[in-house]
Design a protein around this motif. Structure first.
Motif, PDB file in Angstrom:
ATOM      1  N   MET A 139      -7.613   3.849  -3.740  1.00 26.20           N
ATOM      2  CA  MET A 139      -7.091   2.632  -3.137  1.00 26.20           C
ATOM      3  C   MET A 139      -8.139   1.863  -2.332  1.00 26.20           C
ATOM      4  O   MET A 139      -7.870   0.772  -1.846  1.00 26.20           O
ATOM      5  CB  MET A 139      -5.883   2.972  -2.253  1.00 26.20           C
ATOM      6  N   ASP A 140      -9.321   2.470  -2.189  1.00 24.88           N
ATOM      7  CA  ASP A 140     -10.416   1.856  -1.431  1.00 24.88           C
ATOM      8  C   ASP A 140      -9.954   1.505  -0.009  1.00 24.88           C
ATOM      9  O   ASP A 140     -10.013   0.346   0.423  1.00 24.88           O
ATOM     10  CB  ASP A 140     -10.955   0.615  -2.154  1.00 24.88           C
ATOM     11  N   LEU A 191      -6.746   9.493  -2.412  1.00 27.74           N
ATOM     12  CA  LEU A 191      -6.075   8.243  -2.044  1.00 27.74           C
ATOM     13  C   LEU A 191      -7.089   7.222  -1.539  1.00 27.74           C
ATOM     14  O   LEU A 191      -7.050   6.055  -1.923  1.00 27.74           O
ATOM     15  CB  LEU A 191      -5.011   8.490  -0.966  1.00 27.74           C
ATOM     16  N   LEU A 231       0.836  -1.205   0.000  1.00 24.19           N
ATOM     17  CA  LEU A 231       0.000   0.000   0.000  1.00 24.19           C
ATOM     18  C   LEU A 231       0.871   1.255   0.000  1.00 24.19           C
ATOM     19  O   LEU A 231       0.556   2.242  -0.651  1.00 24.19           O
ATOM     20  CB  LEU A 231      -0.942   0.000   1.203  1.00 24.19           C
ATOM     21  N   ALA A 256      -4.995   6.006   4.942  1.00 22.67           N
ATOM     22  CA  ALA A 256      -4.392   6.912   3.953  1.00 22.67           C
ATOM     23  C   ALA A 256      -3.443   7.893   4.644  1.00 22.67           C
ATOM     24  O   ALA A 256      -2.318   8.116   4.190  1.00 22.67           O
ATOM     25  CB  ALA A 256      -5.471   7.645   3.171  1.00 22.67           C
ATOM     26  N   ILE A 289       2.211   1.738  -3.480  1.00 21.33           N
ATOM     27  CA  ILE A 289       1.162   2.266  -4.362  1.00 21.33           C
ATOM     28  C   ILE A 289       0.968   3.751  -4.087  1.00 21.33           C
ATOM     29  O   ILE A 289       0.852   4.561  -5.016  1.00 21.33           O
ATOM     30  CB  ILE A 289      -0.156   1.480  -4.165  1.00 21.33           C
ATOM     31  N   THR A 290       0.951   4.132  -2.816  1.00 24.50           N
ATOM     32  CA  THR A 290       0.787   5.541  -2.444  1.00 24.50           C
ATOM     33  C   THR A 290       1.923   6.382  -3.018  1.00 24.50           C
ATOM     34  O   THR A 290       1.687   7.454  -3.582  1.00 24.50           O
ATOM     35  CB  THR A 290       0.741   5.689  -0.902  1.00 24.50           C
TER      36      THR A 290
END
Length: 192
Positions: free
Chosen positions: A31-32, A27, A6, A38, A9-10
């Motif tokens: 990213m759900d 975000l 995660l 977040a 990805i961020t």
């Protein structure tokens, strides 16, 4: 999903958002994930950048997060911007640009039919330099992409419209047509 995935990805989203940056709300939606997660991911990345020998950092401005370079390295970035960049185009790129300028909109396969060789790399170079752009899709099988010159093309060559391209003589064959167009574009490229 693991927290390190995660976080990666961020980081990628921060990079991809460029100058516009990204908000916690964006975000969360992309990213759900929860708002708390977040915020946690951003804080972890900020910590990582602050406590490692990295050239980047994360800043927050008006609730928008940006990935940016560290101010203590600014003298190097200044040198990069001041260094002359090679702006010369290859002969293949100039030929391809001339073909597009005089035959637009045109597909890649039509360009290759005129040139007689694969033009993928030349088209990619011209798109990367923003001299050409997609101009829709051609009707028919496969609906290939049509290419045309861009506003940057006009600016680069000092033209206010495509109509200002020098006219080509009517009695030229294709080889002569390419030579004339290549001559024009290489002269213009040398001036820039």
């Amino acid at each position: 999903m693991e927290i390190k995935n995660l976080k990666a990805i961020t980081e990628g989203l921060l990079f991809a958002s460029g100058d516009e940056g990204i908000t916690i709300k964006q975000l969360r939606k992309i990213m759900d994930i929860s708002e708390e997660l977040a915020v946690h991911l951003i804080k972890e990345l900020q910590y990582d950048y602050e406590h490692a020998e990295r050239g980047m950092m994360i800043i927050r401005s008006h609730e928008v997060y940006h990935l940016t370079t560290k101010p203590e390295h600014s003298s190097y970035f200044k040198k990069l911007l001041e260094a002359p960049q090679s702006s010369r185009m290859s002969q293949a790129a100039l030929e391809t640009l001339a073909i597009i300028a005089y035959n637009q909109p045109i597909t890649r396969s039509e360009i290759e039919d005129i040139r007689g060789v694969n033009s993928d790399r030349s088209v990619q170079t011209l798109v990367a330099r923003s001299l050409i752009e997609e101009a829709g899709r051609k009707e028919g099988i496969g609906r290939p992409i049509l290419f045309a010159t861009s506003k940057e093309f006009l600016t680069y060559f000092g033209l206010s419209s495509i109509e200002e391209l020098p006219p080509l003589p009517e009695d030229l064959d294709m080889d002569e047509l390419e030579k004339e167009a290549d001559l024009f574009f290489s002269e213009m490229d040398d001036e820039n």
